[in-house]
Design a protein around this motif. Structure first.
Motif, PDB file in Angstrom:
ATOM      1  N   ASP A 103      33.488  16.306 -32.855  1.00  0.00           N
ATOM      2  CA  ASP A 103      34.524  15.619 -33.559  1.00  0.00           C
ATOM      3  C   ASP A 103      33.776  14.699 -34.468  1.00  0.00           C
ATOM      4  N   ASP A 104      32.458  14.627 -34.421  1.00  0.00           N
ATOM      5  CA  ASP A 104      31.681  13.999 -35.651  1.00  0.00           C
ATOM      6  C   ASP A 104      31.620  14.655 -36.909  1.00  0.00           C
ATOM      7  N   LEU A 105      32.389  15.724 -36.887  1.00  0.00           N
ATOM      8  CA  LEU A 105      32.410  16.494 -38.119  1.00  0.00           C
ATOM      9  C   LEU A 105      33.531  16.235 -38.715  1.00  0.00           C
ATOM     10  N   ASP A 142      37.314  29.723 -46.250  1.00  0.00           N
ATOM     11  CA  ASP A 142      36.269  30.693 -46.659  1.00  0.00           C
ATOM     12  C   ASP A 142      35.334  29.662 -47.255  1.00  0.00           C
ATOM     13  N   THR A 143      35.584  28.880 -48.253  1.00  0.00           N
ATOM     14  CA  THR A 143      34.789  28.037 -49.002  1.00  0.00           C
ATOM     15  C   THR A 143      33.998  27.224 -47.976  1.00  0.00           C
ATOM     16  N   ILE A 144      34.812  26.457 -47.087  1.00  0.00           N
ATOM     17  CA  ILE A 144      34.237  25.815 -46.015  1.00  0.00           C
ATOM     18  C   ILE A 144      33.000  26.333 -45.313  1.00  0.00           C
ATOM     19  N   ALA A 145      33.361  27.490 -44.971  1.00  0.00           N
ATOM     20  CA  ALA A 145      32.486  28.171 -43.846  1.00  0.00           C
ATOM     21  C   ALA A 145      31.184  28.511 -44.688  1.00  0.00           C
ATOM     22  N   SER A 146      31.400  28.869 -46.243  1.00  0.00           N
ATOM     23  CA  SER A 146      30.478  29.367 -47.038  1.00  0.00           C
ATOM     24  C   SER A 146      29.481  28.208 -47.505  1.00  0.00           C
ATOM     25  N   PHE A 147      29.930  26.893 -47.761  1.00  0.00           N
ATOM     26  CA  PHE A 147      28.972  25.817 -47.950  1.00  0.00           C
ATOM     27  C   PHE A 147      28.383  25.411 -46.566  1.00  0.00           C
ATOM     28  N   ILE A 148      28.995  25.486 -45.663  1.00  0.00           N
ATOM     29  CA  ILE A 148      28.367  25.141 -44.444  1.00  0.00           C
ATOM     30  C   ILE A 148      27.249  26.111 -44.196  1.00  0.00           C
ATOM     31  N   ALA A 149      27.290  27.455 -44.067  1.00  0.00           N
ATOM     32  CA  ALA A 149      26.421  28.429 -44.206  1.00  0.00           C
ATOM     33  C   ALA A 149      25.196  27.996 -44.987  1.00  0.00           C
ATOM     34  N   MET A 201      29.630  17.515 -48.318  1.00  0.00           N
ATOM     35  CA  MET A 201      30.019  18.556 -48.732  1.00  0.00           C
ATOM     36  C   MET A 201      30.356  19.397 -47.561  1.00  0.00           C
ATOM     37  N   VAL A 202      29.582  19.283 -46.426  1.00  0.00           N
ATOM     38  CA  VAL A 202      29.763  19.812 -44.987  1.00  0.00           C
ATOM     39  C   VAL A 202      30.285  19.094 -44.079  1.00  0.00           C
ATOM     40  N   GLY A 203      30.990  17.809 -44.312  1.00  0.00           N
ATOM     41  CA  GLY A 203      31.544  16.995 -43.377  1.00  0.00           C
ATOM     42  C   GLY A 203      30.882  16.201 -42.523  1.00  0.00           C
ATOM     43  N   LEU A 204      29.739  15.760 -42.970  1.00  0.00           N
ATOM     44  CA  LEU A 204      28.656  15.130 -42.226  1.00  0.00           C
ATOM     45  C   LEU A 204      28.430  13.750 -42.544  1.00  0.00           C
ATOM     46  N   THR A 205      29.813  12.933 -42.549  1.00  0.00           N
ATOM     47  CA  THR A 205      29.919  11.538 -43.167  1.00  0.00           C
ATOM     48  C   THR A 205      29.151  10.635 -42.406  1.00  0.00           C
ATOM     49  N   LYS A 206      29.062  10.633 -41.324  1.00  0.00           N
ATOM     50  CA  LYS A 206      28.246   9.495 -40.545  1.00  0.00           C
ATOM     51  C   LYS A 206      26.720   9.704 -40.911  1.00  0.00           C
ATOM     52  N   LEU A 207      26.351  10.724 -41.146  1.00  0.00           N
ATOM     53  CA  LEU A 207      25.045  10.764 -41.429  1.00  0.00           C
ATOM     54  C   LEU A 207      24.744  10.865 -42.944  1.00  0.00           C
ATOM     55  N   GLU A 208      26.049  11.023 -43.723  1.00  0.00           N
ATOM     56  CA  GLU A 208      25.864  10.615 -45.256  1.00  0.00           C
ATOM     57  C   GLU A 208      25.601   9.141 -45.495  1.00  0.00           C
ATOM     58  N   ASN A 209      26.281   8.461 -44.867  1.00  0.00           N
ATOM     59  CA  ASN A 209      26.171   6.902 -44.691  1.00  0.00           C
ATOM     60  C   ASN A 209      24.693   6.538 -44.444  1.00  0.00           C
ATOM     61  N   GLN A 210      24.115   7.229 -43.243  1.00  0.00           N
ATOM     62  CA  GLN A 210      22.597   6.877 -42.878  1.00  0.00           C
ATOM     63  C   GLN A 210      21.819   7.086 -43.896  1.00  0.00           C
ATOM     64  N   LEU A 211      21.919   8.349 -44.550  1.00  0.00           N
ATOM     65  CA  LEU A 211      21.029   8.969 -45.642  1.00  0.00           C
ATOM     66  C   LEU A 211      21.113   7.985 -46.786  1.00  0.00           C
ATOM     67  N   LEU A 212      22.342   7.279 -47.044  1.00  0.00           N
ATOM     68  CA  LEU A 212      22.672   6.373 -48.238  1.00  0.00           C
ATOM     69  C   LEU A 212      21.689   4.854 -47.774  1.00  0.00           C
TER      70      LEU A 212
END
Length: 125
Positions: free
Chosen positions: A10-12, A26-33, A71-82
């Motif tokens: 649920d962190d995704l 299909d696009t979501i799966a492709s970007f994550i892959a 782009m892959v739904g890792l919003t919490k990690l995006e904020n940490q990297l910011l």
């Protein structure tokens, strides 16, 4: 490890994924892959820049990689990297950046199996 910081499925941020991509699973799966195969290795470069105290390069790479997290739904990690990006640009305190990066990297590594499961789930649809 403290379960309050252990990423779970649920962190995704699926809500954000569907806002960006609509129902195009299909696009979501492709970007994550693509993220898993081609982008994850670049986090080693980020770590090397931290070790080398290359603050400008670290800030720039963090900026570039941050968009992938979104782009892959890792919003919490995006904020940490910011936060890492801002620290490197504005106040390069090695100890502080290293602590933030260590937590970030642990959580990113824990999210990799979640992302793999998400690709598998989306590909079964």
């Amino acid at each position: 490890m403290d379960s309050s910081v252990t990423p779970r499925s649920d962190d995704l941020d699926r809500r954000r994924l569907y806002q960006v991509y609509g129902d195009d699973t299909d696009t979501i799966a492709s970007f994550i892959a693509l993220f898993l195969s081609d982008v994850i290795p670049h986090f080693t470069d980020l770590e090397n820049e931290l070790i080398g105290k290359e603050w400008g390069a670290l800030a720039e790479r963090a900026h570039q990689l941050r968009s992938w997290l979104a782009m892959v739904g890792l919003t919490k990690l995006e904020n940490q990297l910011l936060h890492i990006e801002e620290q490197a640009r504005n106040n390069p305190d090695e100890c502080g950046i290293r602590q933030t990066y260590t937590t970030f990297r642990e959580q990113l590594n824990q999210m990799i199996p979640v992302l793999i499961q998400e690709v598998e789930r989306l590909n079964r649809r």
